[in-house]
Design a protein around this motif. Structure first.
Motif, PDB file in Angstrom:
ATOM      1  N   GLN A   6       0.862  -1.183   0.000  1.00 44.50           N
ATOM      2  CA  GLN A   6       0.000   0.000   0.000  1.00 44.50           C
ATOM      3  C   GLN A   6       0.894   1.227   0.000  1.00 44.50           C
ATOM      4  O   GLN A   6       1.794   1.359   0.816  1.00 44.50           O
ATOM      5  CB  GLN A   6      -0.895  -0.004   1.249  1.00 44.50           C
ATOM      6  CG  GLN A   6      -1.906   1.087   1.302  1.00 44.50           C
ATOM      7  CD  GLN A   6      -3.164   0.760   0.521  1.00 44.50           C
ATOM      8  OE1 GLN A   6      -3.542  -0.387   0.408  1.00 44.50           O
ATOM      9  NE2 GLN A   6      -3.799   1.781  -0.003  1.00 44.50           N
ATOM     10  N   ASN A   7       0.651   2.140  -0.961  1.00 42.71           N
ATOM     11  CA  ASN A   7       1.389   3.399  -1.027  1.00 42.71           C
ATOM     12  C   ASN A   7       0.360   4.508  -1.166  1.00 42.71           C
ATOM     13  O   ASN A   7      -0.062   4.821  -2.272  1.00 42.71           O
ATOM     14  CB  ASN A   7       2.363   3.390  -2.202  1.00 42.71           C
ATOM     15  CG  ASN A   7       3.244   4.620  -2.237  1.00 42.71           C
ATOM     16  OD1 ASN A   7       3.225   5.431  -1.315  1.00 42.71           O
ATOM     17  ND2 ASN A   7       4.016   4.757  -3.294  1.00 42.71           N
ATOM     18  N   GLY A   8      -0.084   5.033  -0.044  1.00 41.05           N
ATOM     19  CA  GLY A   8      -1.167   6.011  -0.063  1.00 41.05           C
ATOM     20  C   GLY A   8      -2.459   5.323  -0.492  1.00 41.05           C
ATOM     21  O   GLY A   8      -2.868   4.341   0.108  1.00 41.05           O
ATOM     22  N   ASP A   9      -3.077   5.844  -1.532  1.00 39.60           N
ATOM     23  CA  ASP A   9      -4.306   5.241  -2.042  1.00 39.60           C
ATOM     24  C   ASP A   9      -4.046   4.124  -3.048  1.00 39.60           C
ATOM     25  O   ASP A   9      -4.975   3.448  -3.486  1.00 39.60           O
ATOM     26  CB  ASP A   9      -5.171   6.308  -2.719  1.00 39.60           C
ATOM     27  CG  ASP A   9      -5.737   7.301  -1.719  1.00 39.60           C
ATOM     28  OD1 ASP A   9      -5.801   6.959  -0.521  1.00 39.60           O
ATOM     29  OD2 ASP A   9      -6.098   8.419  -2.139  1.00 39.60           O
ATOM     30  N   ILE A  10      -2.815   3.908  -3.414  1.00 35.52           N
ATOM     31  CA  ILE A  10      -2.455   2.930  -4.439  1.00 35.52           C
ATOM     32  C   ILE A  10      -2.096   1.605  -3.776  1.00 35.52           C
ATOM     33  O   ILE A  10      -1.252   1.547  -2.892  1.00 35.52           O
ATOM     34  CB  ILE A  10      -1.247   3.423  -5.275  1.00 35.52           C
ATOM     35  CG1 ILE A  10      -1.500   4.804  -5.804  1.00 35.52           C
ATOM     36  CG2 ILE A  10      -0.867   2.412  -6.321  1.00 35.52           C
ATOM     37  CD1 ILE A  10      -2.003   4.920  -7.181  1.00 35.52           C
ATOM     38  N   ARG A  11      -2.760   0.546  -4.235  1.00 40.93           N
ATOM     39  CA  ARG A  11      -2.423  -0.805  -3.782  1.00 40.93           C
ATOM     40  C   ARG A  11      -1.776  -1.535  -4.953  1.00 40.93           C
ATOM     41  O   ARG A  11      -2.295  -1.538  -6.064  1.00 40.93           O
ATOM     42  CB  ARG A  11      -3.668  -1.576  -3.344  1.00 40.93           C
ATOM     43  CG  ARG A  11      -4.277  -1.050  -2.068  1.00 40.93           C
ATOM     44  CD  ARG A  11      -5.505  -1.834  -1.661  1.00 40.93           C
ATOM     45  NE  ARG A  11      -6.459  -1.897  -2.756  1.00 40.93           N
ATOM     46  CZ  ARG A  11      -7.131  -2.999  -3.109  1.00 40.93           C
ATOM     47  NH1 ARG A  11      -6.985  -4.105  -2.455  1.00 40.93           N
ATOM     48  NH2 ARG A  11      -7.972  -2.967  -4.119  1.00 40.93           N
ATOM     49  N   PRO A  38      -9.684  -0.698  -7.167  1.00 42.66           N
ATOM     50  CA  PRO A  38     -10.306  -0.639  -5.841  1.00 42.66           C
ATOM     51  C   PRO A  38     -11.175  -1.866  -5.531  1.00 42.66           C
ATOM     52  O   PRO A  38     -11.271  -2.281  -4.386  1.00 42.66           O
ATOM     53  CB  PRO A  38     -11.154   0.629  -5.904  1.00 42.66           C
ATOM     54  CG  PRO A  38     -10.495   1.477  -6.923  1.00 42.66           C
ATOM     55  CD  PRO A  38      -9.930   0.526  -7.947  1.00 42.66           C
TER      56      PRO A  38
END
Length: 132
Positions: A6-11, A38
């Protein structure tokens, strides 16, 4: 084994030893990591360690080219329309012959693609390529 990050909102999901593929997918682009949508979870992916010999797109293209040796696109549409119109007799026999040839082309396409992936093998022409 698959790893998710997970990098902020990016998986992101990554394969550790092979390539990623969506479960149930037969055709895919060989990638080692990708961003997950998502709606996707870790369980939507699988890791494969051997790439397929050919893609579904290659298979479909070869099947079509083999069918075109005997039936044009117009011939196929006419046959399908005649069957849908419930034509009996000779047209049904012609459609059955078309379906038999189509099945033969599918088997031949798989054979050719598998042979092309093996060193030293040669591609052969389908046995039945003349129009009735």
């Amino acid at each position: 084994m698959l790893e998710t990050r997970q990098n902020g909102d990016i998986r992101e999901i990554a394969a550790t030893q092979g390539w990623l593929r969506l479960k149930g997918s037969r055709d895919f682009t060989p990638v080692r990591r990708c961003v997950m949508l998502p709606s996707q979870t870790h369980d939507d992916f699988e890791e494969i360690t051997e790439l397929p010999l050919y893609t579904e797109a290659e298979y479909a293209s070869l099947v079509t080219s083999l069918i075109r040796r005997r039936y044009s696109a117009d011939d196929e549409i006419a046959l399908i329309n005649n069957v849908m119109a419930n034509v009996t007799g000779e047209r049904q026999a012609e459609y059955a012959a078309y379906q038999d040839y189509r099945d033969l082309c599918k088997a031949e396409a798989r054979r050719q693609l598998e042979a092309a992936a093996q060193p030293g093998d040669t591609d052969a022409e389908p046995q039945d390529t003349e129009r009735p």
